[in-house]
Design a protein around this motif. Sequence first.
Motif, PDB file in Angstrom:
ATOM      1  N   ILE A   1       0.799  -1.291   0.114  1.00  0.00           N
ATOM      2  CA  ILE A   1      -0.074   0.071   0.208  1.00  0.00           C
ATOM      3  C   ILE A   1       0.923   1.257  -0.047  1.00  0.00           C
ATOM      4  N   CYS A   2       1.965   1.290   0.807  1.00  0.00           N
ATOM      5  CA  CYS A   2       2.559   2.390   1.083  1.00  0.00           C
ATOM      6  C   CYS A   2       3.433   2.966  -0.332  1.00  0.00           C
ATOM      7  N   PHE A   3       4.211   1.552  -0.614  1.00  0.00           N
ATOM      8  CA  PHE A   3       5.073   1.962  -1.788  1.00  0.00           C
ATOM      9  C   PHE A   3       4.638   1.403  -2.992  1.00  0.00           C
ATOM     10  N   VAL A   4       3.640   0.970  -3.578  1.00  0.00           N
ATOM     11  CA  VAL A   4       3.033   0.669  -4.708  1.00  0.00           C
ATOM     12  C   VAL A   4       1.766   1.663  -4.759  1.00  0.00           C
ATOM     13  N   GLY A   5       0.856   1.130  -3.728  1.00  0.00           N
ATOM     14  CA  GLY A   5      -0.464   2.088  -3.924  1.00  0.00           C
ATOM     15  C   GLY A   5      -0.507   3.606  -3.918  1.00  0.00           C
ATOM     16  N   ILE A   6       0.328   3.985  -2.866  1.00  0.00           N
ATOM     17  CA  ILE A   6       0.462   5.683  -2.930  1.00  0.00           C
ATOM     18  C   ILE A   6       1.362   6.086  -3.833  1.00  0.00           C
ATOM     19  N   ASP A   7       2.710   5.368  -3.777  1.00  0.00           N
ATOM     20  CA  ASP A   7       3.508   6.095  -4.754  1.00  0.00           C
ATOM     21  C   ASP A   7       3.323   6.128  -6.259  1.00  0.00           C
ATOM     22  N   ILE A   8       2.917   4.938  -6.722  1.00  0.00           N
ATOM     23  CA  ILE A   8       2.490   5.029  -7.904  1.00  0.00           C
ATOM     24  C   ILE A   8       1.321   5.531  -8.550  1.00  0.00           C
ATOM     25  N   SER A   9       0.532   5.959  -7.333  1.00  0.00           N
ATOM     26  CA  SER A   9      -0.788   6.757  -7.917  1.00  0.00           C
ATOM     27  C   SER A   9      -0.287   8.159  -8.122  1.00  0.00           C
ATOM     28  N   ILE A  10       0.365   8.509  -7.033  1.00  0.00           N
ATOM     29  CA  ILE A  10       1.194  10.033  -7.261  1.00  0.00           C
ATOM     30  C   ILE A  10       2.052  10.093  -8.582  1.00  0.00           C
ATOM     31  N   ILE A  11       2.773   9.076  -8.885  1.00  0.00           N
ATOM     32  CA  ILE A  11       3.670   9.119 -10.085  1.00  0.00           C
ATOM     33  C   ILE A  11       2.744   9.131 -11.244  1.00  0.00           C
ATOM     34  N   ALA A  12       1.818   8.358 -11.435  1.00  0.00           N
ATOM     35  CA  ALA A  12       0.778   8.217 -12.487  1.00  0.00           C
ATOM     36  C   ALA A  12       0.137   9.679 -12.779  1.00  0.00           C
ATOM     37  N   PHE A  13      -0.373   9.970 -11.656  1.00  0.00           N
ATOM     38  CA  PHE A  13      -0.812  11.535 -11.634  1.00  0.00           C
ATOM     39  C   PHE A  13       0.135  12.580 -12.179  1.00  0.00           C
ATOM     40  N   SER A  14       1.191  12.500 -11.782  1.00  0.00           N
ATOM     41  CA  SER A  14       2.361  13.723 -12.103  1.00  0.00           C
ATOM     42  C   SER A  14       2.515  13.498 -13.438  1.00  0.00           C
TER      43      SER A  14
END
Length: 327
Positions: free
Chosen positions: A207-220
Motif C-alpha cells: 500500500i505504501c510503496f505501490v498504492g500511494i507512490d505509483i498513484s502519485i507518479i501516474a498522476f504527475s
Amino acid sequence: MAEDRLQSNFTYTAFIFIGFPELYEYRRLLFLPFFIIYVLALAANSLMVYVIRHCQNLHSPMYVLICSLAVVNIVVPTVIVPNMLFSFLFDWNEISLEGCLTQMFFTHFFSSLESTILLAMALDRLVAICNPLRYCEIVNTSMLVKLVILTLIRSGSIMSALVALARPLKFCSSNVISHCYCDHMALVSLACGDKSNNNAIGLVVIICFVGIDISIIAFSYVRILSVVLRAAEGEDRWKAFHTCGTHLMVMMSFYLVGSITFLSHNLGIPITTDVNTFLGVLYIIFPATINPVIYGVRTKEIRNAALKMFKMRTYKTFTVNVTTLKV
C-alpha cells in the motif's frame, strides 16, 4: 503430544536457498548471464554517479535525484547478486537466520528508497513543467533535506517492523527458501503458527510503496503530458509523449514485478518456484540495468557531459604521450 511439543519448541537457525530448482543442473550456466548483467549495471551506474558528481552544471535537484537513484541501483543488486553468483558456482546456498534478516532488511529498505526517489523525480518534473516560475522556490536544498528525513523515517520504520515481526517466528516446517535471496514472504511462508501480522505488514508495504507512490507518479506524468501536449506541436509533442511514456513503462514494470513477488504468497497466487524466483531477481536487477539508459543515455545533459569528460581525458592522455615521445 510429546512430538507436537518438541516441534513447537524447535526452530531452524540456518536456511538453504533453492532458487531455480528445475534448472538446478544448469546452475553454473546461469552464472554467466547474471554476472554480465550485474557488471554492466555496476559500471553504468558508477559512471552516472561519477559524471554527475564531477560536473558542476549537473548539481541541480533533478540530477542529484538521478545520482541518488544510481547509488541505490548499485547497492541493491550488491546486497544479493554476489551471494547468488557464488551459489551458482560453488553451491554456497546456506545462510543463518540473522544473515537472512539482515539481507531482507537492506534489500527491502533500499528498494523502498528507489520507490521514493522515483516519486520525487516525478514531482520534480511536475513542478518544473507545470509551475516553472516557482521551481527554485519550491525545489531547493531545504526540500531535499526534508525528503531525505521523510524517506528514512518511512522506509526505516516499515522495514524495521518487517524484520522485527519475522525475527520471533519459529521455523519448524522447513529451512528451504524457494528463492535466491531472503525475500520477506519467502521466509515467512516457512514459519509455523500465526503469521497474520507478517501478512499484514506485507500488505502495508504494498500500500505504501505501490498504492500511494505509483498513484502519485501516474498522476504527475498524466498532468505533465496534458500540459506539454497542449503547448507542444508536431515532433515536440511526440517527443514528450515518448519520453513520459518510456518513464511510465519502466516505473510500472518495476512496481508490477515487485507487487507480484510480494503478493504471490499473501494471496496464494499459483506461480512456479522458477518463475517466482526469476521475477524476484528481475525486480532487483531490471531497474539497475535499465535506469542508466533511461536517465543517463537518453538525458542529453548527462550524455553530453560524459562525452565531454571522455574527450578531455583522451586529449590529455594523447598530449602526455606526445610530450613523452618528444622528450
